[in-house]
Every structure is written in structure tokens, then in C-alpha cells.
Motif scaffolding. Structure first.
Motif, PDB file in Angstrom:
ATOM      1  N   GLU A 277       0.835  -1.212   0.000  1.00  5.65           N
ATOM      2  CA  GLU A 277       0.000   0.000   0.000  1.00  5.65           C
ATOM      3  C   GLU A 277       0.870   1.262   0.000  1.00  5.65           C
ATOM      4  N   ILE A 278       1.936   1.230   0.795  1.00  3.84           N
ATOM      5  CA  ILE A 278       2.825   2.393   0.871  1.00  3.84           C
ATOM      6  C   ILE A 278       3.501   2.622  -0.481  1.00  3.84           C
ATOM      7  N   ARG A 279       3.951   1.549  -1.102  1.00  2.00           N
ATOM      8  CA  ARG A 279       4.578   1.691  -2.423  1.00  2.00           C
ATOM      9  C   ARG A 279       3.590   2.305  -3.428  1.00  2.00           C
ATOM     10  N   SER A 280       2.355   1.837  -3.417  1.00  2.00           N
ATOM     11  CA  SER A 280       1.348   2.363  -4.341  1.00  2.00           C
ATOM     12  C   SER A 280       1.071   3.838  -4.063  1.00  2.00           C
ATOM     13  N   LEU A 281       0.950   4.197  -2.794  1.00  2.00           N
ATOM     14  CA  LEU A 281       0.680   5.582  -2.415  1.00  2.00           C
ATOM     15  C   LEU A 281       1.778   6.512  -2.911  1.00  2.00           C
ATOM     16  N   LEU A 282       3.035   6.156  -2.685  1.00  2.00           N
ATOM     17  CA  LEU A 282       4.141   7.032  -3.056  1.00  2.00           C
ATOM     18  C   LEU A 282       4.433   6.995  -4.549  1.00  2.00           C
ATOM     19  N   THR A 283       4.132   5.889  -5.195  1.00  2.00           N
ATOM     20  CA  THR A 283       4.257   5.849  -6.651  1.00  2.00           C
ATOM     21  C   THR A 283       3.294   6.836  -7.284  1.00  2.00           C
ATOM     22  N   ARG A 284       2.053   6.874  -6.773  1.00  2.00           N
ATOM     23  CA  ARG A 284       1.077   7.845  -7.273  1.00  2.00           C
ATOM     24  C   ARG A 284       1.506   9.272  -6.946  1.00  2.00           C
ATOM     25  N   GLU A 285       1.991   9.463  -5.739  1.00  2.00           N
ATOM     26  CA  GLU A 285       2.353  10.804  -5.278  1.00  2.00           C
ATOM     27  C   GLU A 285       3.469  11.415  -6.116  1.00  2.00           C
ATOM     28  N   TYR A 286       4.482  10.620  -6.437  1.00  2.00           N
ATOM     29  CA  TYR A 286       5.676  11.129  -7.100  1.00  2.00           C
ATOM     30  C   TYR A 286       5.814  10.709  -8.558  1.00  2.00           C
ATOM     31  N   GLY A 287       4.940   9.813  -9.041  1.00  2.00           N
ATOM     32  CA  GLY A 287       5.196   9.238 -10.349  1.00  2.00           C
ATOM     33  C   GLY A 287       6.488   8.449 -10.329  1.00  2.00           C
ATOM     34  N   ALA A 288       6.723   7.738  -9.232  1.00  2.00           N
ATOM     35  CA  ALA A 288       7.998   7.075  -9.001  1.00  2.00           C
ATOM     36  C   ALA A 288       8.174   5.858  -9.892  1.00  2.00           C
ATOM     37  N   SER A 289       9.425   5.594 -10.243  1.00  2.00           N
ATOM     38  CA  SER A 289       9.751   4.370 -10.964  1.00  2.00           C
ATOM     39  C   SER A 289       9.991   3.219  -9.996  1.00  2.00           C
ATOM     40  N   HIS A 290      10.328   3.540  -8.748  1.00  2.00           N
ATOM     41  CA  HIS A 290      10.606   2.504  -7.747  1.00  2.00           C
ATOM     42  C   HIS A 290      10.467   3.120  -6.357  1.00  2.00           C
ATOM     43  N   VAL A 291       9.887   2.364  -5.433  1.00  2.00           N
ATOM     44  CA  VAL A 291       9.805   2.774  -4.026  1.00  2.00           C
ATOM     45  C   VAL A 291      10.395   1.653  -3.190  1.00  2.00           C
TER      46      VAL A 291
ATOM     47  N   LEU B 229       2.866  12.393   5.007  1.00  2.00           N
ATOM     48  CA  LEU B 229       4.079  12.103   4.253  1.00  2.00           C
ATOM     49  C   LEU B 229       5.121  13.138   4.666  1.00  2.00           C
ATOM     50  N   ILE B 230       6.290  12.673   5.098  1.00  2.00           N
ATOM     51  CA  ILE B 230       7.297  13.554   5.695  1.00  2.00           C
ATOM     52  C   ILE B 230       8.622  13.332   4.987  1.00  2.00           C
ATOM     53  N   LYS B 231       9.169  14.400   4.423  1.00  2.00           N
ATOM     54  CA  LYS B 231      10.442  14.268   3.702  1.00  2.00           C
ATOM     55  C   LYS B 231      11.620  14.306   4.667  1.00  2.00           C
ATOM     56  N   GLY B 232      12.540  13.338   4.515  1.00  2.00           N
ATOM     57  CA  GLY B 232      13.726  13.279   5.358  1.00  2.00           C
ATOM     58  C   GLY B 232      15.015  13.638   4.658  1.00  2.00           C
ATOM     59  N   TRP B 233      15.014  13.566   3.321  1.00  2.00           N
ATOM     60  CA  TRP B 233      16.198  13.920   2.525  1.00  2.00           C
ATOM     61  C   TRP B 233      15.806  13.900   1.070  1.00  2.00           C
ATOM     62  N   ASP B 234      16.446  14.744   0.266  1.00  2.00           N
ATOM     63  CA  ASP B 234      16.173  14.803  -1.166  1.00  2.00           C
ATOM     64  C   ASP B 234      17.509  14.974  -1.878  1.00  2.00           C
ATOM     65  N   SER B 235      17.726  14.175  -2.921  1.00  2.00           N
ATOM     66  CA  SER B 235      18.996  14.269  -3.649  1.00  2.00           C
ATOM     67  C   SER B 235      19.097  15.566  -4.460  1.00  2.00           C
ATOM     68  N   LEU B 236      17.973  16.210  -4.749  1.00  2.00           N
ATOM     69  CA  LEU B 236      18.004  17.481  -5.465  1.00  2.00           C
ATOM     70  C   LEU B 236      18.291  18.619  -4.484  1.00  2.00           C
ATOM     71  N   GLU B 237      19.183  19.489  -4.872  1.00  2.00           N
ATOM     72  CA  GLU B 237      19.545  20.650  -4.055  1.00  2.00           C
ATOM     73  C   GLU B 237      19.285  21.907  -4.875  1.00  2.00           C
ATOM     74  N   ASP B 238      18.009  22.160  -5.139  1.00  2.00           N
ATOM     75  CA  ASP B 238      17.638  23.261  -6.022  1.00  2.00           C
ATOM     76  C   ASP B 238      16.704  24.260  -5.354  1.00  2.00           C
ATOM     77  N   GLY B 239      16.675  24.262  -4.017  1.00  2.00           N
ATOM     78  CA  GLY B 239      15.839  25.202  -3.289  1.00  2.00           C
ATOM     79  C   GLY B 239      14.567  24.610  -2.737  1.00  2.00           C
ATOM     80  N   ARG B 240      14.199  23.400  -3.190  1.00  2.00           N
ATOM     81  CA  ARG B 240      13.003  22.761  -2.632  1.00  2.00           C
ATOM     82  C   ARG B 240      13.318  22.215  -1.246  1.00  2.00           C
ATOM     83  N   ALA B 241      12.293  21.847  -0.485  1.00  7.41           N
ATOM     84  CA  ALA B 241      12.497  21.304   0.857  1.00  7.41           C
ATOM     85  C   ALA B 241      13.343  20.039   0.774  1.00  7.41           C
ATOM     86  N   GLN B 242      14.322  19.932   1.668  1.00  8.05           N
ATOM     87  CA  GLN B 242      15.139  18.729   1.760  1.00  8.05           C
ATOM     88  C   GLN B 242      14.926  17.990   3.068  1.00  8.05           C
ATOM     89  N   PHE B 243      14.641  18.708   4.141  1.00  5.96           N
ATOM     90  CA  PHE B 243      14.552  18.117   5.472  1.00  5.96           C
ATOM     91  C   PHE B 243      13.335  18.690   6.201  1.00  5.96           C
TER      92      PHE B 243
END
Length: 288
Positions: free
Chosen positions: A101-115, A244-258
Motif C-alpha cells: 500500500e505504501i509503495r502504491s501511495l508514493l508511486t502515485r504521489e511522485y510518479g515514481a519508478s521505484h519505491v 508524508l514527511i520528507k527526510g532527505w532529497d537528492s536534489l539541491e535546487d531550493g526545494r524542501a530537503q529536510f
């Protein structure tokens, strides 16, 4: 104990908003790097090599603004996401059906290729804590972020594998650490979760802290107090709802990371208020 009351929030308050003023626990900045020596290292009580202080702050009702908050701006999002898993204390059900269920939720949320789901933790403020494979756990009461600019990519490398991690970054893929937090029973009337709006948190407010185990040293952020920080929570959160709580993001372009967060006591809760029981699932979301 320091007491500072915030007098503003980032979005207009609804007439029906359930805003509260409550104590949150912050780290006290110090010259040396803070460290926490876990019980597995000490053989007894944990050893905290830092001081904390409480500040009374305004924690605003997230519900009136829920549709406007995003993982990439504020660092968290609120979703209605019912689960079909009847018993969230059943490890097998959690690690199979609930993880799906978590994988499905986050795949929809982000259009993820893998969770990649790599951990689940139950918590309760019942006194004994909630049952987990590695022991009982209570709510985390110091404001923290689970990962840092150093430990986030290292944990992703560990979970995804070094070769795959390197391949993803070289290909331009994005990797995001996201926790999914849900009440096991609701509504939550005691020790809910407070979340800091990432746009209100200065980099200098986040204090890297060593987590010392017998075989490794991890790193998290604790948060020092800043009067400009803005805080939110979801009143009476139910089992059909998730944060849904973000703990880290590989992008460093001004969006929330932590996203700093912590349990906190409600002014209305008493010893007779039903204990908060929750489950959080940690993931890495891969977007190619």
C-alpha cells in the motif's frame, strides 16, 4: 526552560482551526558536535551529550490548509489514505500488504519508478511503548530530522546498493527519503506529531548530531529554536489518514530537503486520554 510564543503562521487561520500553544523540545547549540550513545553501546541508559530546552510555540491546525501543503515546499503533505490491513501490529501483514500500500501511495504521489521500503516503527505513549521486533518504542519527543546531508545519501546507498545508487545519480534520477506516518488507532488525542514548515527553518537551526551504536555512527539533525519557525499538526487524526514527511532529497535546487518533526503534548490531554499509537514506514522514492 525558555518560553517563547510564536504569533504568526504561514497561511490565514480558519475560524474553525484548532490551533494550540504547546511545549516543543529543542536542542541547545553547543561548541562541540552533539552525540547520542544508544543503549546498545552503553549497556544501560542512553548517554546524551547535549542539552535540550522547551519553548512554548504556536502549533497551527493543518487541516484548513492541507491541500496547499506539499512535500517539495513545506516538506510534508497530508493525505486521506485508508489501509486494508486490519492489524498493524502484525509484522507479516505490515511487511507484505501494508508495504505494498505504501509503495502504491508514493508511486502515485511522485510518479515514481521505484519505491524501496526499508523500515517500519510503531510508537505509543502508553508508558510501555509499542511493540517492535527490536523492542518497545515511545514517541520521539525531541525535534529532529531522521537524516542529514551526510547520512541521507549514505542510507540510500545502503538500501539501494552502491552500484544502483551511483547509476541513478549519474543518470540524473532523483532519490527522496519519505516517511509515511499513520495512527494505528484514532482519533489521536494525545502526543500528536508537530511538523515544521521547511520554508521557515534556517540551515543554521539544524544541528548535526552523531548517533553512536556499537558497530557504526549515524547522524541526524536536532533543531535549535528560532522564533520564525512555523509549526503544524493534524487534530484528531484518524487511521484512514497519513502524513508524508520528507527526510532527505537528492536534489539541491531550493526545494524542501529536510522536515523537522516531533511528538508534543496537547494542552487538553490527561493521564486518562487514550494513548497515541502510530506506525511510520521509511522509504526511498526513486524518480527516473
Amino acid at each position: 526552560m525558555a518560553n517563547v510564543v510564536q504569533d504568526h503562521i504561514s497561511k490565514p487561520a480558519s475560524e474553525n482551526a484548532v490551533n494550540v500553544v504547546a511545549p516543543l523540545t529543542f536542542i541547545v547549540p553547543q561548541a562541540e558536535k552533539p552525540a547520542l550513545y544508544h543503549t546498545a553501546y552503553t549497556g544501560g541508559a542512553p548517554d546524551f551529550r547535549f542539552a535540550v530546552e522547551e519553548h512554548e510555540v504556536l502549533v497551527a491546525d493543518l487541516r484548513p490548509h492541507a491541500d496547499a501543503f506539499t512535500l517539495d515546499k513545506e516538506g510534508f503533505a497530508f493525505r486521506t489514505a485508508p489501509t486494508d490491513v486490519a492489524d498493524l501490529y502484525d509484522d507479516n501483514a505490515v511487511e507484505t500488504a501494508y508495504y505494498d500500500e505504501i509503495r502504491s501511495l508514493l508511486t502515485r504521489e511522485y510518479g515514481a519508478s521505484h519505491v524501496a521500503v526499508f523500515d517500519a516503527t510503531r510508537r505509543s505513549d502508553s508508558g510501555n511503548g509499542a511493540s517492535n521486533k527490536d523492542g518497545n518504542r515511545g514517541p520521539a519527543s525531541r525535534i529532529h530530522v531522521d537524516y542529514t546531508a551526510k547520512s541521507g545519501p549514505q542510507r540510500a546507498r545502503d538500501v539501494l546498493g552502491a552500484e544502483e545508487f551511483d547509476r541513478l545519480l549519474k543518470s540524473g534520477a532523483r532519490i527522496v527519503q519519505v516517511n509515511v506516518w499513520r495512527p494505528i488507532r484514532g482519533p489521536v488525542q494525545r502526543s500528536p506529531l508537530a511538523l515544521a514548515d521547511a520554508t521557515s527553518v534556517e540551515a543554521a537551526d539544524m544541528i548535526a548530531t552523531d548517533q553512536v551504536f556499537p558497530d557504526r555512527v549515524g547522524e541526524i539533525y536536532h533543531l535549535s529554536h528560532n522564533k520564525d519557525q512555523r509549526w503544524y499538526y493534524v487534530p484528531e487524526m484518524t487511521r484512514d489518514e497519513a502524513l508524508l514527511i520528507k527526510g532527505w532529497d537528492s536534489l539541491e535546487d531550493g526545494r524542501a530537503q529536510f522536515t523537522p518533526h516531533s511528538a508534543f503534548p496537547l494542552p487538553t490531554q490527561t493521564d486518562d486520554t487514550p494513548a497515541r499509537e502510530s506506525i511510520e514506514v521509511r522509504t526511498f522514492v526513486v524518480i527516473e
